[in-house]
Scaffold this active site. Structure first.
Site, short mmCIF file in Angstrom:
data_model
loop_
_atom_site.label_atom_id
_atom_site.label_comp_id
_atom_site.label_asym_id
_atom_site.label_seq_id
_atom_site.Cartn_x
_atom_site.Cartn_y
_atom_site.Cartn_z
N LEU A 213 0.84 -1.20 0.00
CA LEU A 213 0.00 0.00 0.00
C LEU A 213 0.87 1.25 0.00
O LEU A 213 1.64 1.49 0.93
CB LEU A 213 -0.89 0.02 1.25
CG LEU A 213 -2.00 -1.02 1.31
CD1 LEU A 213 -2.71 -0.94 2.66
CD2 LEU A 213 -3.01 -0.83 0.18
N SER A 214 0.70 2.06 -1.05
CA SER A 214 1.48 3.31 -1.13
C SER A 214 0.69 4.47 -0.55
O SER A 214 1.23 5.55 -0.34
CB SER A 214 1.76 3.62 -2.61
OG SER A 214 0.53 3.80 -3.27
N GLY A 215 -0.61 4.24 -0.31
CA GLY A 215 -1.47 5.34 0.11
C GLY A 215 -2.17 5.99 -1.07
O GLY A 215 -2.88 6.97 -0.93
N VAL B 259 -4.67 5.62 -4.75
CA VAL B 259 -5.98 5.01 -5.01
C VAL B 259 -5.83 3.59 -5.58
O VAL B 259 -6.64 2.71 -5.27
CB VAL B 259 -6.83 5.91 -5.95
CG1 VAL B 259 -6.16 6.11 -7.30
CG2 VAL B 259 -8.23 5.36 -6.12
N ASP B 260 -4.80 3.35 -6.39
CA ASP B 260 -4.69 2.03 -7.03
C ASP B 260 -4.47 0.92 -6.01
O ASP B 260 -5.18 -0.10 -6.03
CB ASP B 260 -3.53 2.04 -8.04
CG ASP B 260 -3.83 2.92 -9.23
OD1 ASP B 260 -5.01 3.11 -9.54
OD2 ASP B 260 -2.88 3.43 -9.85
N SER B 261 -3.50 1.12 -5.13
CA SER B 261 -3.24 0.04 -4.17
C SER B 261 -4.38 -0.08 -3.17
O SER B 261 -4.70 -1.18 -2.70
CB SER B 261 -1.89 0.22 -3.48
OG SER B 261 -1.66 1.53 -3.09
N LEU C 27 6.06 0.17 2.57
CA LEU C 27 7.51 0.31 2.69
C LEU C 27 7.81 1.79 2.84
O LEU C 27 7.38 2.61 2.02
CB LEU C 27 8.19 -0.22 1.42
CG LEU C 27 7.81 -1.66 1.03
CD1 LEU C 27 8.33 -1.97 -0.37
CD2 LEU C 27 8.37 -2.66 2.03
N CYS D 75 13.75 -0.76 -8.72
CA CYS D 75 13.04 -0.56 -7.45
C CYS D 75 12.03 -1.69 -7.25
O CYS D 75 11.91 -2.26 -6.17
CB CYS D 75 12.33 0.79 -7.47
SG CYS D 75 11.56 1.23 -5.91
N GLY E 248 -0.94 -2.66 -6.67
CA GLY E 248 -1.91 -2.00 -7.55
C GLY E 248 -1.35 -1.70 -8.92
O GLY E 248 -1.81 -0.76 -9.58
N CYS F 24 8.66 8.93 -8.42
CA CYS F 24 8.41 9.39 -7.05
C CYS F 24 9.46 10.40 -6.59
O CYS F 24 9.16 11.38 -5.91
CB CYS F 24 8.34 8.21 -6.10
SG CYS F 24 9.85 7.24 -6.02
N1 ATP Z 1 5.87 2.57 -0.45
C1 ATP Z 1 5.22 1.51 -0.89
N2 ATP Z 1 4.97 0.47 -0.07
C2 ATP Z 1 4.31 -0.63 -0.51
N3 ATP Z 1 3.86 -0.77 -1.76
C3 ATP Z 1 4.07 0.23 -2.63
C4 ATP Z 1 4.76 1.43 -2.24
N4 ATP Z 1 4.82 2.24 -3.32
C5 ATP Z 1 4.19 1.60 -4.32
N5 ATP Z 1 3.74 0.39 -3.92
C6 ATP Z 1 2.99 -0.60 -4.71
O1 ATP Z 1 3.36 -0.49 -6.07
C7 ATP Z 1 2.21 -0.15 -6.88
C8 ATP Z 1 2.61 0.78 -8.01
O2 ATP Z 1 3.24 1.90 -7.47
P1 ATP Z 1 3.37 3.25 -8.24
O3 ATP Z 1 4.37 4.04 -7.50
O4 ATP Z 1 3.53 2.97 -9.67
O5 ATP Z 1 2.00 3.99 -7.93
P2 ATP Z 1 0.61 4.13 -8.60
O6 ATP Z 1 0.49 3.36 -9.88
O7 ATP Z 1 0.29 5.57 -8.62
O8 ATP Z 1 -0.30 3.37 -7.51
P3 ATP Z 1 -1.00 3.99 -6.23
O9 ATP Z 1 -2.21 4.72 -6.75
O10 ATP Z 1 -1.35 2.77 -5.43
O11 ATP Z 1 0.01 4.88 -5.56
C9 ATP Z 1 1.22 0.48 -5.90
O12 ATP Z 1 -0.10 0.33 -6.36
C10 ATP Z 1 1.50 -0.31 -4.63
O13 ATP Z 1 0.80 -1.53 -4.60
#
Ligand code: ATP
Length: 362
Positions: free
Chosen positions: A8-10, A12-14, A33, A94, A119, A193
């Protein structure tokens, strides 16, 4: 009950991925993480939002301090690469080294759970014939992230779920709204990021690298201007060169040894072949003979027809772990802006066959 650890990044996708799995009957454990050092970085807000989502779903939430790992494998890797005049892509590295690998280790060792989910927009399918886990493009082609995932090992693919692989981004928002998730209306993350956290890539790099002035030269060696540090340049770049010329000029080379940026016309920035190192084969094992595929040399670039030629080390020679397996790519049509450090990922339609890092031309 089936158990899964969801990254979970916080965002919407995750959040939606976790909610979907929870409502499908999985016992979900949320895991965030902690990646970036420093106060007020994007991660702190992400951790709080992720914790809140777990509270909403009524599932446990773990935070793993991964800042040192992120510093060594991503920030140092990126900064060292720019110092050497290449443009590294940290995301695939990463995913394998900082996210999926450590997440699965934590899930297995600390929680006794053998499955993780994220996500990401991509699909994983087991193919009986080849006995391999296949990585495929997402159904939502516009959101497809398979390019960043080519480096995942078979062990990681076997243990991973991508609940969003078969749905459209618009549906993800609907799901998040339907479950009234706090993150339902959170804006999209736009860029890398590190770029988001620092305002721009230049601002991020300037924190680590003191620019050393040098010459901007043309392909014949004539000095056309000055630069403030090679780390501000990338192959194919046209803007920000500060040189007036009758025809548009592009960065066609970066010579870290001489601290020079080389510019030329568009024709001098096209190539018909390039070398790839640190190759990971995904859909197939290492082939013995050349294969045909479609290659992407950047996340958003159009796939181009290519012949992929495996380079086998001479009999008895050991593979240098820093270089790994290599291939040579021969493009059907010349390609503009091939950038050492970025990933090249080759597909058969939707299927990721393999990928690796574009090497500096020798
Ligand atoms: N800090 C983190 N800790 C755990 N899981 C992460 C973290 N950052 C990203 N992820 C996982 O990797 C996926 C893809 O990350 P990305 O950075 O591409 O973000 P995203 O596609 O915008 O997704 P989200 O909307 O969930 O942030 C996320 O959906 C999540 O499941």
């Amino acid at each position: 009950m089936r158990k899964v650890v969801v990254g979970l990044s916080g965002g919407v996708d995750s959040s939606a991925a976790a909610a979907l799995l929870h409502h499908q009957g999985y016992e979900v454990v949320g895991l965030t993480l902690w990646l970036m050092k420093g106060k007020g970085q994007c991660c702190s807000e992400g951790m709080v939002d992720a914790a809140y989502i777990c509270e909403q779903l009524g599932v446990p939430h773990h935070i793993v301090d991964s800042r040192d790992l992120f510093q060594t494998h991503i920030i140092d890797y990126l900064v060292d690469g720019y110092r050497e005049g290449i443009t590294p892509l940290p995301c695939s590295q990463c995913n394998r080294t900082v996210k999926f690998g450590p997440m699965l280790n934590y899930a297995r060792e600390q929680l006794g759970i053998d499955r993780i989910a994220t996500g990401h927009y991509a699909r994983i399918e087991y193919d009986e014939k080849s006995d391999r886990y296949q990585l495929k493009r997402a159904l939502d082609r516009n959101k497809d992230q398979s390019y960043f995932l080519y480096d995942l090992t078979q062990d990681l693919l076997a243990a991973t779920l991508f609940p969003l692989g078969e749905i459209l981004k618009t549906e993800t928002r609907q799901i998040a709204n339907q479950y009234e998730l706090k993150t339902a209306d959170k804006p999209e993350s736009q860029d890398l990021c590190l770029v988001e956290a620092n305002g721009s890539m230049q601002a991020f790099l300037d924190k680590y690298i003191t620019g050393k002035k040098g010459d901007i030269i043309d392909t014949k060696g004539q000095v056309l201007g000055q630069h403030e540090g090679i780390h501000h340049y990338t192959i194919g770049q046209r803007k920000g060169l500060g040189i007036s010329a009758p025809n548009p000029l592009y960065v066609v080379g970066i010579d870290a040894g001489r601290n020079q940026v080389i510019v030329g016309d568009k024709e001098s920035a096209v190539q018909t072949e390039c070398a790839i190192k640190r190759v990971n084969w995904v859909g197939i094992g290492t082939p013995n003979t050349p294969i045909r595929a479609q290659v992407q040399i950047r996340y958003r670039s159009e796939p181009q027809p290519v012949t992929v030629i495996p380079i086998h080390p001479p009999d008895g020679a050991e593979i240098d772990p820093k270089i790994g397996s290599c291939v040579k790519l021969i493009f059907d049509e010349p390609i503009f802006g091939i950038t050492p450090g970025q990933a090249a990922v080759w597909y058969d339609g939707d299927l990721v066959l393999g990928g690796g890092i574009i090497d500096i031309q020798k």
